[in-house]
Design a protein around this motif. Structure first.
Motif, PDB file in Angstrom:
ATOM      1  N   ALA A  41     -10.075 -24.323   2.011  1.00 51.25           N
ATOM      2  CA  ALA A  41     -10.471 -25.709   2.316  1.00 51.25           C
ATOM      3  C   ALA A  41     -11.123 -25.778   3.691  1.00 51.25           C
ATOM      4  CB  ALA A  41      -9.253 -26.624   2.256  1.00 51.25           C
ATOM      5  N   GLY A  42     -10.595 -25.023   4.646  1.00 52.05           N
ATOM      6  CA  GLY A  42     -11.178 -25.014   5.995  1.00 52.05           C
ATOM      7  C   GLY A  42     -12.580 -24.438   5.997  1.00 52.05           C
ATOM      8  N   ILE A  43     -12.796 -23.390   5.205  1.00 47.63           N
ATOM      9  CA  ILE A  43     -14.134 -22.792   5.116  1.00 47.63           C
ATOM     10  C   ILE A  43     -15.119 -23.783   4.519  1.00 47.63           C
ATOM     11  CG2 ILE A  43     -15.481 -21.011   3.922  1.00 47.63           C
ATOM     12  CD1 ILE A  43     -13.050 -19.149   4.259  1.00 47.63           C
ATOM     13  N   ILE A  44     -14.715 -24.464   3.458  1.00 47.19           N
ATOM     14  CA  ILE A  44     -15.606 -25.443   2.812  1.00 47.19           C
ATOM     15  C   ILE A  44     -15.921 -26.594   3.764  1.00 47.19           C
ATOM     16  CG2 ILE A  44     -15.752 -27.149   0.947  1.00 47.19           C
ATOM     17  CD1 ILE A  44     -14.171 -25.111  -0.776  1.00 47.19           C
ATOM     18  N   THR A  91     -19.659 -29.364   7.308  1.00 51.04           N
ATOM     19  CA  THR A  91     -19.876 -29.926   8.649  1.00 51.04           C
ATOM     20  C   THR A  91     -21.054 -29.250   9.328  1.00 51.04           C
ATOM     21  OG1 THR A  91     -17.502 -30.371   8.826  1.00 51.04           O
ATOM     22  CG2 THR A  91     -18.771 -30.376  10.878  1.00 51.04           C
ATOM     23  N   GLY A  92     -21.140 -27.914   9.219  1.00 54.02           N
ATOM     24  CA  GLY A  92     -22.266 -27.183   9.815  1.00 54.02           C
ATOM     25  C   GLY A  92     -23.588 -27.594   9.202  1.00 54.02           C
TER      26      GLY A  92
END
Length: 127
Positions: free
Chosen positions: A8-11, A16-17
């Motif tokens: 979830a953090g990677i997604i 965001t990026g």
């Protein structure tokens, strides 16, 4: 047991990026142009599927030719390697014989230098 939050953090980080990168006008323009070209290509090839098949076939033929050329090059290099490998014992024997000839020459006192001792230069005489 704690739930793994890495995916979830990677997604979230990727989204965001992506959003932050769209703040740059140049990036927005290039992205819009790229999407427009992709849309045109998809539209064109959906109306002309045979051309897509022909281009794919042509590319496959090009890659096949490249693969065949690489196989020929590998076969050539393998042959040359085997040829050099078969010459190695003869070369080793020749080097050994040469080494022995020079060792014998040094032991018997024979010299390849001309008389005079210093390579053909006259001897220095002292008074």
């Amino acid at each position: 047991m704690a739930k793994n939050k890495l995916p979830a953090g990677i997604i979230i980080g990727a989204v965001t990026g992506g959003i932050l990168s769209m703040l740059d006008p140049g990036t927005r323009k290039k992205t819009a142009d790229s999407l427009s070209k992709s849309k045109q290509s998809i539209s064109y090839y959906s109306r002309n599927p045979q051309e897509l098949a022909d281009r794919a076939s042509q590319k496959a033929d090009e890659w096949r030719e490249i693969a065949e050329k690489i196989q020929e090059d590998i076969a050539f290099l393998t042959d040359k390697y085997e040829e050099v490998k078969s010459l190695a014992p003869d070369l080793k024997e020749t080097v050994q014989e040469t080494k022995e000839a020079f060792t014998e020459e040094q032991q018997t006192g024979e010299s390849t230098m001309p008389p005079g001792g210093s390579g053909g230069l006259p001897e220095k005489k002292t008074m």
